[in-house]
Design an enzyme around this catalytic site. Sequence first.
Site, PDB file in Angstrom:
ATOM      1  N   ASP A 149      -2.884  -1.809  12.196  1.00  0.00           N
ATOM      2  CA  ASP A 149      -3.925  -1.849  11.206  1.00  0.00           C
ATOM      3  C   ASP A 149      -4.245  -2.976  11.402  1.00  0.00           C
ATOM      4  OD1 ASP A 149      -5.666  -2.023   8.652  1.00  0.00           O
ATOM      5  OD2 ASP A 149      -3.455  -2.787   7.699  1.00  0.00           O
ATOM      6  N   ARG A 173      -3.771  11.806   3.919  1.00  0.00           N
ATOM      7  CA  ARG A 173      -4.048  11.328   2.526  1.00  0.00           C
ATOM      8  C   ARG A 173      -3.737  11.929   0.688  1.00  0.00           C
ATOM      9  NH1 ARG A 173      -4.477   5.474   2.184  1.00  0.00           N
ATOM     10  NH2 ARG A 173      -4.532   5.884  -0.239  1.00  0.00           N
ATOM     11  N   GLN A 198      -0.070   4.707   1.204  1.00  0.00           N
ATOM     12  CA  GLN A 198      -0.399   5.034   2.640  1.00  0.00           C
ATOM     13  C   GLN A 198       0.790   5.496   3.175  1.00  0.00           C
ATOM     14  OE1 GLN A 198      -3.509   4.606   4.344  1.00  0.00           O
ATOM     15  NE2 GLN A 198      -2.014   5.682   6.093  1.00  0.00           N
ATOM     16  N   HIS A 249       0.892  -1.453   0.261  1.00  0.00           N
ATOM     17  CA  HIS A 249      -0.118   0.073  -0.183  1.00  0.00           C
ATOM     18  C   HIS A 249       0.772   1.372  -0.328  1.00  0.00           C
ATOM     19  CE1 HIS A 249      -3.776   2.212   0.214  1.00  0.00           C
ATOM     20  NE2 HIS A 249      -3.868   2.086   1.631  1.00  0.00           N
TER      21      HIS A 249
HETATM   22  N1   CP Z   1      -6.218   3.767   4.062  1.00  0.00           N
HETATM   23  C1   CP Z   1      -7.017   3.375   3.253  1.00  0.00           C
HETATM   24  O1   CP Z   1      -6.199   2.913   2.234  1.00  0.00           O
HETATM   25  O2   CP Z   1      -8.032   3.392   3.382  1.00  0.00           O
HETATM   26  P1   CP Z   1      -9.389   3.094   2.276  1.00  0.00           P
HETATM   27  O3   CP Z   1      -9.590   1.873   2.865  1.00  0.00           O
HETATM   28  O4   CP Z   1     -10.289   3.506   3.030  1.00  0.00           O
HETATM   29  O5   CP Z   1      -8.864   3.509   0.888  1.00  0.00           O
HETATM   30  N1  NVA Z   2      -5.048  -4.289   5.200  1.00  0.00           N
HETATM   31  C1  NVA Z   2      -5.240  -3.974   4.969  1.00  0.00           C
HETATM   32  C2  NVA Z   2      -5.753  -1.723   5.057  1.00  0.00           C
HETATM   33  C3  NVA Z   2      -7.034  -1.189   4.849  1.00  0.00           C
HETATM   34  C4  NVA Z   2      -6.349  -0.018   3.602  1.00  0.00           C
HETATM   35  C5  NVA Z   2      -6.294  -4.400   3.887  1.00  0.00           C
HETATM   36  O1  NVA Z   2      -5.783  -4.698   3.169  1.00  0.00           O
HETATM   37  O2  NVA Z   2      -7.648  -4.409   4.237  1.00  0.00           O
END
Ligand code: CP
Ligand code: NVA
Length: 306
Positions: A221, A289, A132, A129
């Site tokens: 998370d 973000r 993020q 990600h």
């Molecule tokens: N942190 C994040 O990526 O949030 P969303 O899943 O809502 O995009």
């Molecule tokens: N680890 C989580 C992050 C969401 C932004 C997922 O992948 O669902």
Amino acid sequence: MKHFDSLLRITTQEIQDILQTAQDLKVGLKKGNRPTLLAGHTLILLFEKPSLRTRISFETAIAQLGGSSLFLSAADAGLHGRESLPDVARVLSSYSDFIVIRAFSQTLIEEMTKYSRCPIINGLSDRSHPCQALADIFTIQESFGDLKRRIAFVGDGNNVARSLAVAAAHMNIPFVMSAPAGFEFHSQFLKRLHEQFPNFQITQEPDPRKAVAAADIIYTDVWVSMGQEAETEKRKSIFAPYQVNEKLLAAAPGHVKFMHCLPARRGLEVTDGVMDGEHSIAFEQAENRLHLSKGILAWLANKTAM
Ligand code: CP
Ligand code: NVA
């Protein structure tokens, strides 16, 4: 062609450039300036999973920069069977200046980069990600005034943890991963990090209290990422000792900050008291973000705010 698909395929200088543009645009926005660096540009968002922050920060970012966006679910795009992935990539990229993809598999995002004629942005995959992680580094810099800090990630060694670790490696921020057995970083990932960043200090410490003892930042998370819902009950019991609560915060230095990428499952990986308490900078992260989405778009289009 530049892409923003993995923090392992971008230089530290390029990250610094994105952070700088995000900072310039954030300062400008607070004064009411919305430079139309991307006037007439279009951004397509192609998402296989739900999103609040990633989707809306990119849609807002391109609008504030003078461009526009279109959102497509994977089903709308016909990604799973209506036509081949290379054909979807060729067609979408012939209409658009950027494509943000949120996918179950990192491989799908990497496949898109092979066939797309415009930059691809990784809006989250099973493995990473990166958007993020850059917002997180930006938030640490903003909150502490420097990056000479130590991060303890408490919870699952998931997509968010991995990208944060790579971003920390670029910025030389010592990183401790505290996960239950079987959910730590895999040795292959650590080997790759050591090869690319030989001086990076990264350790794994299964005891969360020991992991946070010298931390400036405690990050967590969800325990159940999107796509893992069938494992919910099993994961809830395995991760219970890794909840970030007031007691764990008390085991860290008094100045420690709490970070979470959101969405949060309050009462599971984090308590309300920590999430809403004075140590939390989770909502600053969420706001950032937007600024990082702008920084990434501007970098891909070779624009700066100055
Ligand atoms: N942190 C994040 O990526 O949030 P969303 O899943 O809502 O995009
Ligand atoms: N680890 C989580 C992050 C969401 C932004 C997922 O992948 O669902």
